[in-house]
Design an enzyme around this catalytic site. Structure first.
Site, PDB file in Angstrom:
ATOM      1  N   SER A 239       0.855  -1.174   0.000  1.00 18.22           N
ATOM      2  CA  SER A 239       0.000   0.000   0.000  1.00 18.22           C
ATOM      3  C   SER A 239       0.893   1.226   0.000  1.00 18.22           C
ATOM      4  CB  SER A 239      -0.884   0.023   1.245  1.00 18.22           C
ATOM      5  OG  SER A 239      -0.110   0.373   2.366  1.00 18.22           O
ATOM      6  N   LYS A 240       0.304   2.361  -0.102  1.00 17.66           N
ATOM      7  CA  LYS A 240       1.055   3.607  -0.119  1.00 17.66           C
ATOM      8  C   LYS A 240       1.933   3.733   1.131  1.00 17.66           C
ATOM      9  CE  LYS A 240      -0.324   5.662  -3.899  1.00 17.66           C
ATOM     10  NZ  LYS A 240      -1.039   4.501  -4.396  1.00 17.66           N
ATOM     11  N   ARG A 241       1.447   3.134   2.199  1.00 16.33           N
ATOM     12  CA  ARG A 241       2.147   3.273   3.464  1.00 16.33           C
ATOM     13  C   ARG A 241       3.411   2.432   3.602  1.00 16.33           C
ATOM     14  NH1 ARG A 241      -2.092   5.501   3.693  1.00 16.33           N
ATOM     15  NH2 ARG A 241      -3.172   3.793   2.717  1.00 16.33           N
TER      16      ARG A 241
END
Length: 474
Positions: A239-241
């Site tokens: 994910s972006k994280r």
RNA sequence: GCUCCCUUCGUCUAGCGGUAAGGACACUGGCCUCUCACGCCGGUAACAGGGGUUCGAUCCCCCUAGGGAGCGCCA
């Protein structure tokens, strides 16, 4: 049959690791078979697509060296073609207008979920209905076969089969007339004569309905290969994280494209016990049907190892150019010190990334602000004072500032003081490099330069005297 | 919930009915050594569980568990 593959990203973000690997696999497959690789931008979602994303994707592809033979094609410029196909499907009875309201569909879905059924369209408008009003909005649905099942032989998954009664009549045109994804891929892959569709396995469930559409249009069904996804370091979806960083971020972080490519190709694929693959070897040895079925976890440690391998294996001249760039980012003028090629040569076995190499090479170009605390504590103490003073003297007297005479001078000092060379070299290293780790002491001194070396030794001596004075007064 | 897919060391993987289950990263013991690295030698560590089939299952079949994906007028 000539092999034609494609990479079809939607420009709603950067080119991330997963997309890059899919692109790599497609590219390799085309190159291996002497076919073509086409790039298509799936930008039919006007809301989320952006030109910045298109540029980011192109930049990522370029950096990785994944060149395409055709494209980029933009779906937004092909709306006429989609409309034509939709009309054909209407004419042949394979598609129909649906006037169902979103509210009705929502209720239907809730009811089905409550009944523990798979939510799907119930074919309400399938038999043909009167428009609720003359200008009522409608979508167009594809009439999926009711009987039988769809089967296809996936190059990585093997045979996949799904019953047609699991599939419903999907929307192919929105109420504003624009085509939806499942229609556009099918039309494009066919028009672009794509022979092998290599894509992420999140598309597996779409494949049967796409095959049904292709058949309804009387077109040729391509060969499919669904590659498993790449998981983040924690085993969860990227994910972006965590981890889903753009490919370009790896460039900024000091990775070589060869390393990333090599890492990516080994994620889900292997060839005997080989770990290192040049691009040519990948093209020769890679086969999509050897790709694993299971998802794999992204492991930065191994990427780092590969990156170091490529830094070591690459011509220092080439590394020097990268080093120059990263030194520049640290506010250093690479022309203000030793030859970059020489620095790259002595450092290339000591850094896992180009950023790290720049960091450990800074001292060649400018006096450091302060000594590394632990190194100074350990090496710049009273016992080092005399050796350093003698070394300074010997070095100051040197005519030729070359590794050999420098080293000879150090051993002479060590012998004179009856010390092991390390007792002399380590304090000297901290004095000159600011830390206890550096390339060989002789080349380090040579590259730093005589003047700077003497200056820094004086500074280290001041530091020691100050420290001695402090401990005496305490 | 339903459908589809997946499951070998911590991680990436080899294996394709008979192996002491191999390699790599990481970790670790040692060698080399002016430091850090590099390099070299060695070590720890895995077949998710349960049933079958078979003389014999990591491998073939079934079930369970766990994980993932899809079920949009997103792609």
């Amino acid at each position: 049959m000539t092999v034609r593959t494609r990479f079809a990203p939607s420009p709603t973000g950067y080119l991330h690791i997963g997309g890059a690997r899919t692109a790599l696999f497609s590219w390799l497959y085309a190159r291996k078979h002497g076919g073509q690789f086409v790039l298509r931008i799936e930008d039919t979602d006007l809301e989320r697509s952006s030109e910045a994303s298109v540029n980011a994707i192109l930049e990522g592809m370029t950096w990785l060296g994944l060149d395409y033979d055709e494209g980029p094609f933009y779906q937004t410029s092909r709306f006429e073609r989609y409309a034509e196909v939709i009309q054909q499907l209407m004419d042949s009875g394979h598609a129909y207008k649906c006037y169902c309201s979103k509210e009705r569909l929502e209720k239907l879905r809730e009811k089905q979920m409550a009944n523990r059924e798979k939510p799907r369209y119930d074919g309400h408008c399938s038999a043909g209905v009167e428009p609720p009003s003359p200008d009522a909005p409608f979508v167009i649905r594809f009439r999926n076969p009711k009987e039988g099942h769809v089967e296809f032989d996936d190059l990585v998954r093997g045979r996949i089969s799904i019953s047609n009664d699991e599939l419903d009549d999907l929307i192919i045109a929105r109420s504003d007339g624009s085509p939806t994804y499942n229609l556009t891929v099918v039309v494009d892959d066919s028009d672009m004569r794509i022979s092998h569709v290599i894509r992420g396995d999140d598309h597996i469930n779409n494949t049967p309905r796409q095959i049904n559409m292709i058949r309804a249009m009387g077109l040729q069904v391509p060969v499919y290969a669904h590659t498993p996804m790449i998981l983040g370091e924690d085993g969860k979806r990227l994910s972006k994280r965590h981890g889903a960083v753009s490919v370009i971020q790896y460039r900024e972080d000091g990775y070589l494209p060869e390393a990333l490519l090599n890492y990516l190709v080994r994620l889900g694929w292997s060839h005997e016990d080989q770990e290192i693959f040049s691009i040519d070897e990948m093209i020769e040895l890679f086969d999509i049907s050897d790709v694993n079925r299971a998802a794999s976890v992204f492991n930065t440690e191994k990427l780092l190892w590969l990156n170091q391998h490529y830094i070591k294996a690459t011509d220092p001249k080439h590394i020097a150019r990268h080093l120059s760039h990263h030194l520049g980012l640290r506010g250093i003028d690479p022309t203000s010190g030793p030859d970059l090629h020489a620095v790259a040569t002595v450092q290339h076995e000591r850094a896992k990334t180009l950023v790290e190499m720049a960091e450990i090479s800074e001292f060649f170009y400018r006096d450091f602000d302060e000594f590394d605390h632990k190194s100074a504590k350990k090496h710049l103490k009273a016992a080092a004072q005399e050796p350093l003073e003698k070394v300074r003297e010997a070095l100051a007297a040197l005519e030729a500032w070359e590794p050999e005479p420098i080293y000879a001078a150090l051993t002479a000092v060590a012998e004179a003081l009856d010390l092991k060379i390390g007792k002399v070299a380590q304090p000297l290293r901290v004095a000159v490099a600011g830390r206890a780790a550096s390339p060989g002491i002789d080349v380090t001194l040579q590259l730093v330069g005589k003047e700077a070396c003497l200056r820094r030794i004086d500074r280290a001596l001041d530091y020691i005297r100050q420290r001695v004075a402090q401990s005496e007064s305490a």
